[in-house]
Design an enzyme around this catalytic site. Sequence first.
Site: not given
Ligand code: PGA
Length: 251
Positions: A10, A12, A96, A98, A168, A174, A214
Amino acid sequence: MARRTIFAGNWKMYTVRGEALALARGILEGLKSPIPHEVVLFTPAVHLFEVAALCAGGPVAVGAQNMYFEREGAFTGEISPAMVKDSGARWVLIGHSERRHVFHETDEDVNKKLRAALQAGLLPMVCVGELLDEREAEKSEDVVRVQVERAFEGLTGGEAASVVIAYEPVWAIGTGKVATPEIAQSMHGHIRAVVEKLFGGDVAGAMPILYGGSVKPDNIAGLFAMEDIDGALVGGASLKASSFLEIARVR
Ligand code: PGA
């Protein structure tokens, strides 16, 4: 039961055009030594056409990170399911964290987007996961159960069978705080049980459930060893071909 295994990146809101193409090329190059997993890259929408063209016919599928549920219309700034499809992308990420927390998408939006994706012939990856305070209040299972039930509302078993779920936990995204394999496994088992209640054992048993939050080269092996963890949705570590490939090469 042997299930499909999937490693997805992803990206982003990272990468301008040159960076996106270089990253996709690096991943394609690395996959000249094949891996036993599917690979999907969720790129920024403006890069979909070019990355999909670059990846066409190869081992990497491409997906959008979001789309609107209406077919077309006066929805400034949105992209439609047909536009995603037309770009050469086969997948779409839906709900997602976010999107849910920064852009206030509701479970109802997620459900409408999931139906729109299926109708357009896209492969949906639906994200669910609890917030830190929900985990601390021991509400994780309830929160995620409701997210799954509402996302899948009105779907037939046949439709549900083409959906992939990404678990997630929001506190792990993150933050560098990956869920332990035990926590992740317990949530994945729970999600599979919820899907089984809705659509039966065949659909639940075959549905890939990916972990995200993460994921790094040094923690993927422990997670992927778990019975109900069928791959990963990778954010930060997917922005470098080398670290994404190292994760996706897990056995
Ligand atoms: P991350 O993000 O691996 O940076 O924690 C995962 C995601 O948001 O899909």
